[in-house]
Write a protein that holds these residues in place. Structure first.
Motif, mmCIF file in Angstrom:
data_model
loop_
_atom_site.group_PDB
_atom_site.id
_atom_site.type_symbol
_atom_site.label_atom_id
_atom_site.label_comp_id
_atom_site.label_asym_id
_atom_site.label_seq_id
_atom_site.Cartn_x
_atom_site.Cartn_y
_atom_site.Cartn_z
ATOM 1 N N ASP A 54 0.824 -1.206 0.000
ATOM 2 C CA ASP A 54 0.000 0.000 0.000
ATOM 3 C C ASP A 54 0.859 1.257 0.000
ATOM 4 O O ASP A 54 0.541 2.243 -0.673
ATOM 5 N N LEU A 55 1.956 1.216 0.755
ATOM 6 C CA LEU A 55 2.826 2.386 0.842
ATOM 7 C C LEU A 55 3.473 2.680 -0.504
ATOM 8 O O LEU A 55 3.507 3.835 -0.955
ATOM 9 N N ILE A 56 3.967 1.649 -1.165
ATOM 10 C CA ILE A 56 4.581 1.847 -2.482
ATOM 11 C C ILE A 56 3.546 2.312 -3.498
ATOM 12 O O ILE A 56 3.814 3.172 -4.343
ATOM 13 N N ALA A 57 2.319 1.771 -3.398
ATOM 14 C CA ALA A 57 1.261 2.150 -4.335
ATOM 15 C C ALA A 57 0.926 3.641 -4.236
ATOM 16 O O ALA A 57 0.571 4.272 -5.235
ATOM 17 N N LEU A 58 1.044 4.219 -3.037
ATOM 18 C CA LEU A 58 0.762 5.642 -2.870
ATOM 19 C C LEU A 58 1.705 6.514 -3.691
ATOM 20 O O LEU A 58 1.363 7.629 -4.091
ATOM 21 N N PHE A 59 2.914 5.989 -3.948
ATOM 22 C CA PHE A 59 3.923 6.779 -4.649
ATOM 23 C C PHE A 59 4.078 6.361 -6.114
ATOM 24 O O PHE A 59 4.869 6.940 -6.844
ATOM 25 N N ARG A 60 3.353 5.326 -6.517
ATOM 26 C CA ARG A 60 3.512 4.799 -7.876
ATOM 27 C C ARG A 60 3.076 5.842 -8.899
ATOM 28 O O ARG A 60 2.054 6.502 -8.754
ATOM 29 N N SER A 61 3.850 5.974 -9.955
ATOM 30 C CA SER A 61 3.556 6.861 -11.085
ATOM 31 C C SER A 61 3.502 8.337 -10.693
ATOM 32 O O SER A 61 2.925 9.143 -11.392
ATOM 33 N N GLN A 62 4.092 8.689 -9.562
ATOM 34 C CA GLN A 62 4.172 10.100 -9.201
ATOM 35 C C GLN A 62 5.503 10.718 -9.608
ATOM 36 O O GLN A 62 5.680 11.910 -9.493
ATOM 37 N N THR A 63 6.419 9.892 -10.061
ATOM 38 C CA THR A 63 7.692 10.389 -10.565
ATOM 39 C C THR A 63 7.826 9.987 -12.025
ATOM 40 O O THR A 63 7.582 8.835 -12.383
ATOM 41 N N TYR A 64 8.209 10.935 -12.855
ATOM 42 C CA TYR A 64 8.322 10.692 -14.290
ATOM 43 C C TYR A 64 9.700 11.117 -14.782
ATOM 44 O O TYR A 64 10.228 12.159 -14.363
ATOM 45 N N ARG A 65 10.282 10.285 -15.635
ATOM 46 C CA ARG A 65 11.525 10.644 -16.315
ATOM 47 C C ARG A 65 11.167 11.135 -17.706
ATOM 48 O O ARG A 65 10.515 10.421 -18.476
ATOM 49 N N ILE A 66 11.592 12.345 -18.014
ATOM 50 C CA ILE A 66 11.180 13.008 -19.248
ATOM 51 C C ILE A 66 12.409 13.359 -20.073
ATOM 52 O O ILE A 66 13.426 13.827 -19.545
ATOM 53 N N ALA A 67 12.319 13.113 -21.371
ATOM 54 C CA ALA A 67 13.378 13.485 -22.316
ATOM 55 C C ALA A 67 12.784 14.469 -23.318
ATOM 56 O O ALA A 67 11.697 14.240 -23.869
ATOM 57 N N VAL A 68 13.491 15.584 -23.547
ATOM 58 C CA VAL A 68 13.006 16.620 -24.464
ATOM 59 C C VAL A 68 14.153 17.134 -25.321
ATOM 60 O O VAL A 68 15.336 16.899 -25.034
ATOM 61 N N SER A 69 13.795 17.844 -26.376
ATOM 62 C CA SER A 69 14.767 18.564 -27.200
ATOM 63 C C SER A 69 14.464 20.043 -27.026
ATOM 64 O O SER A 69 13.449 20.546 -27.527
ATOM 65 N N HIS A 70 15.322 20.738 -26.286
ATOM 66 C CA HIS A 70 15.044 22.149 -25.977
ATOM 67 C C HIS A 70 16.288 22.766 -25.357
ATOM 68 O O HIS A 70 17.206 22.067 -24.920
ATOM 69 N N ASP A 71 16.301 24.092 -25.302
ATOM 70 C CA ASP A 71 17.375 24.806 -24.630
ATOM 71 C C ASP A 71 17.230 24.625 -23.121
ATOM 72 O O ASP A 71 16.155 24.860 -22.559
ATOM 73 N N GLU A 72 18.318 24.213 -22.475
ATOM 74 C CA GLU A 72 18.225 23.873 -21.055
ATOM 75 C C GLU A 72 17.847 25.064 -20.198
ATOM 76 O O GLU A 72 17.005 24.949 -19.296
ATOM 77 N N ALA A 73 18.461 26.225 -20.454
ATOM 78 C CA ALA A 73 18.182 27.401 -19.624
ATOM 79 C C ALA A 73 16.708 27.796 -19.723
ATOM 80 O O ALA A 73 16.047 28.085 -18.713
#
Length: 323
Positions: free
Chosen positions: A233-252
């Motif tokens: 249950d504890l792990i399920a509360l945090f599931r899919s709340q963090t995402y790794r995202i890759a983009v093409s853009h200027d960092e600043a």
């Protein structure tokens, strides 16, 4: 199968412990902690250094007197009837001499078994089986003082298990163990709980062990309980709340667009900017996508990061509890 009285195996109510030192302000190690542990369950007691978990364990075992609160093990009050508690509890405490170093592993096991009122000769085959899966068979007659740290730990575990008590406390049980023995210990602890009805409390920094063995975790921080949930249950509360995202853009420019989000682990790989976003509210995912689109950011990939117990532990302790 162990037989149990009615009520929880362990009950802690309003436990507090304040340490006072002459000339220094008092230090509150445990502050109004309450929880119960049901018979036949395996519970992890977790927390960073200084969280109060070791003080809590020692109070439950009757090794120190609480400032306030009540503790019962198997319905027996720890403060008024400590001997009654000792008959029901075995423990392996990290950093302590749990065994007699001048005796051999077999002599230690026979001694602690006899304290439980069990004649060692009647359970010798059971002891040999424990020695075997712990990898102690070739060392059972050597003085403990001549053994390695790992072998000393195995001997302490053998003594605790051989006493055949209803409740077992293990502080860092896999410390010094090789990988194979650690895996065997995990399987044995689950067997003791599921088939023999033992109640087991584990304190460990090895999150893999806790996640593999425990049904539930109690997380302490700064002397208080900040989470008390079944692991799934504890792990399920945090599931899919963090995402790794890759983009093409200027960092600043990208950092400017994302200033209102909790963004970590920036990296540049193969011409893409990658980062992690932690979302405390599930609806914030759509706000994140809208922000990226409005900023003209080209989205290359989005991956939900599946959390494990270590991720949950770090998040809960860093934020001071469940949000």
């Amino acid at each position: 199968m162990a037989t149990h009285d009615e009520g929880p195996a362990v009950t802690v109510s309003g436990l507090s412990k304040v340490f006072g030192r002459r000339g220094n302000p008092p230090v509150t190690a445990v502050d109004d902690v309450s929880f119960s542990v049901e018979h036949g369950s395996v519970v992890g007691l977790l927390g960073p250094n200084g969280a109060g978990k070791t003080t809590t364990i020692k109070a439950i075992l009757g090794l120190l007197t609480p400032t306030a609160g009540n503790i019962q093990v198997g319905g027996v009050d720890v403060q008024t009837n400590p001997r009654g508690v000792y008959r029901n509890v075995s423990a392996v405490l990290e950093g302590s001499r749990n065994i007699y170093w001048r005796l051999s592993p077999r002599q230690n096991v026979e001694f602690f078994t006899s304290l439980q009122g069990i004649h060692p000769k009647t359970v010798r085959e059971d002891h040999d089986e424990v020695f075997d899966w712990l990898g102690l068979t070739n060392k059972v007659d050597d003085p403990v003082t001549n053994l390695s740290r790992g072998m000393k730990q195995k001997t302490a575990l053998a003594c605790a298990i051989a006493r055949d008590t209803d409740v077992l406390f293990l502080d860092e049980p896999t410390l010094g163990l090789d990988v194979e023995t650690s895996l065997d210990l995990r399987r044995e602890l689950r067997r003791l709980a599921e088939h023999d009805g033992k109640t087991i409390l584990i304190s460990s920094h090895d999150m893999d062990v806790v996640q593999d063995v425990c049904d539930r975790v109690i997380i302490m921080n700064e002397g208080r309980v900040v989470a008390d949930e079944r692991i799934d249950d504890l792990i399920a509360l945090f599931r899919s709340q963090t995402y790794r995202i890759a983009v093409s853009h200027d960092e600043a420019a990208l950092r400017t667009h994302l200033h209102e989000f909790e963004v970590t682990d920036w990296a540049v790989r193969d011409g893409h900017i990658e980062f992690d976003v932690v979302l405390r509210d599930g609806d914030r995912f759509y706000d994140l996508m809208d922000t990226l689109r409005e900023g003209g950011v080209r989205l290359d990939s989005v991956t939900a990061i599946e959390p494990d117990l270590e991720d949950v532990f770090l998040t809960v302790t860093e934020n001071g509890g469940m949000q």
